[in-house]
Design an enzyme around this catalytic site. Structure first.
Site, PDB file in Angstrom:
ATOM      1  N   GLU A 165      20.839  -4.708   7.031  1.00 60.05           N
ATOM      2  CA  GLU A 165      19.919  -4.712   8.173  1.00 60.05           C
ATOM      3  C   GLU A 165      18.735  -5.641   7.882  1.00 60.05           C
ATOM      4  O   GLU A 165      18.233  -5.692   6.770  1.00 60.05           O
ATOM      5  CB  GLU A 165      19.429  -3.291   8.426  1.00 60.05           C
ATOM      6  CG  GLU A 165      18.459  -3.156   9.597  1.00 60.05           C
ATOM      7  CD  GLU A 165      17.956  -1.732   9.783  1.00 60.05           C
ATOM      8  OE1 GLU A 165      17.463  -1.426  10.879  1.00 60.05           O
ATOM      9  OE2 GLU A 165      18.059  -0.922   8.834  1.00 60.05           O
ATOM     10  N   LYS A 216      20.435  -2.687  18.188  1.00 57.81           N
ATOM     11  CA  LYS A 216      20.317  -1.316  17.685  1.00 57.81           C
ATOM     12  C   LYS A 216      19.844  -0.372  18.784  1.00 57.81           C
ATOM     13  O   LYS A 216      18.842  -0.613  19.458  1.00 57.81           O
ATOM     14  CB  LYS A 216      19.325  -1.292  16.514  1.00 57.81           C
ATOM     15  CG  LYS A 216      19.182   0.049  15.808  1.00 57.81           C
ATOM     16  CD  LYS A 216      18.202  -0.103  14.654  1.00 57.81           C
ATOM     17  CE  LYS A 216      18.031   1.175  13.857  1.00 57.81           C
ATOM     18  NZ  LYS A 216      17.056   0.989  12.757  1.00 57.81           N
ATOM     19  N   CYS A 251      22.005   1.216  10.796  1.00 60.17           N
ATOM     20  CA  CYS A 251      21.173   2.167  10.061  1.00 60.17           C
ATOM     21  C   CYS A 251      20.990   3.518  10.773  1.00 60.17           C
ATOM     22  O   CYS A 251      21.886   4.351  10.739  1.00 60.17           O
ATOM     23  CB  CYS A 251      19.821   1.524   9.743  1.00 60.17           C
ATOM     24  SG  CYS A 251      18.910   2.356   8.392  1.00 60.17           S
TER      25      CYS A 251
END
Length: 275
Positions: free
Chosen positions: A41, A117, A158
């Protein structure tokens, strides 16, 4: 299909981070000959505060157009090593907001997937450190998959891993493997990292491929730590590859026959009643 997870200790110097990623991918390509490499990330920036993030951000082109330094570096890496490059995530300049965005390139350097995300990291860690990703970033709203060597991959980043409904939705969209590039905090990582990733593998009966950042970085004058321990888990939840502390990479073979056998013998998707 061989997949390598790249573990970095990036900082706030974008050019240095790009050079480090190029070196690590070159080493993985020479040693393990992967078909796909996966970066962590925000591999072009970690720490340095708001100004560093703004400097690292790139306006993403329309597919086929020319992008910024990180975008073009990923395209060049894909061509040079003839691999699929899963670009972990970089900071996208979306105008009014930044986005934490994954890009995927095929071995010819063509962009084949882009994911923003969805779940933003707004939490207080066990040591009292606060994280407010939404103060600077906007969230995505779309599931994304792509296909490489006949295998369908789902994209997450994540904090998404704490939301199993997203992973179930990707499984229903045809995913056989799910990528999870991360900067997982040391405080939460030592207790939750491997547990959550193995759980997502078992629940979805997908391969889980999690490239992570490792080590310390500076944020507003304070030292913070990320957990690392990049790993690949099979659809039964076994960890089949794992990086140690430090920068480096680890590689595993993704076996469609394993996926097929696990799903045939325990058809949990067909048995679901409440979700």
């Amino acid at each position: 299909m061989r997949v390598s997870v790249i573990q970095m200790n990036q900082g706030s110097d974008k050019a240095a981070n790009i050079a480090a990623a190029e070196r690590l991918i070159a080493a993985a390509a020479e040693s393990d000959r992967p078909h796909l490499v996966s970066l962590p990330e925000t591999w072009t920036n970690l720490g340095g505060g708001r100004d560093a993030r703004m400097r690292a951000a790139e306006i993403l082109p329309e597919p086929g157009g020319e992008g910024g330094p990180a975008y073009e570096a990923m395209r060049a890496i894909a061509r040079r090593h003839e691999v699929f490059v899963h670009g972990g995530s970089i900071i996208e300049d979306g105008g009014e907001k930044l986005f934490n965005t994954t890009l995927v390139f095929d071995p010819e350097g063509a962009e084949i997937a882009r994911y923003r995300k969805i779940h933003l990291f707004d939490i207080t860690a066990p040591d009292g450190t606060g994280y407010r990703e939404s103060a600077l970033y906007g969230g995505g709203d779309r599931l994304v998959t792509f296909t490489a060597h006949g295998i369908t991959f789902g994209l997450t980043i994540c904090y998404d891993m704490r939301f199993p409904e997203q992973y179930l939705a990707l499984r229903r969209a045809g995913a056989e493997a799910i990528l999870v590039p991360s900067n997982f905090t040391l405080q939460t990582g030592k207790d939750h990292w491997e547990v959550l990733l193995r759980a997502r593998a078992i629940e979805t009966q997908c391969w889980i491929i999690a490239a992570a950042s490792w080590g310390q970085y500076e944020e507003r004058g304070a030292q913070r730590s990320v957990y690392g321990h990049s790993l690949i888990a099979d659809p039964w939840g076994h960890v089949v590859a794992k990086a140690s502390d430090g920068v480096g990479f680890s590689t595993a073979r993704i076996e469609p026959a394993v996926t097929e056998r696990v799903r045939r013998d325990m058809p949990v998707l067909e048995h679901r009643r409440l979700a």
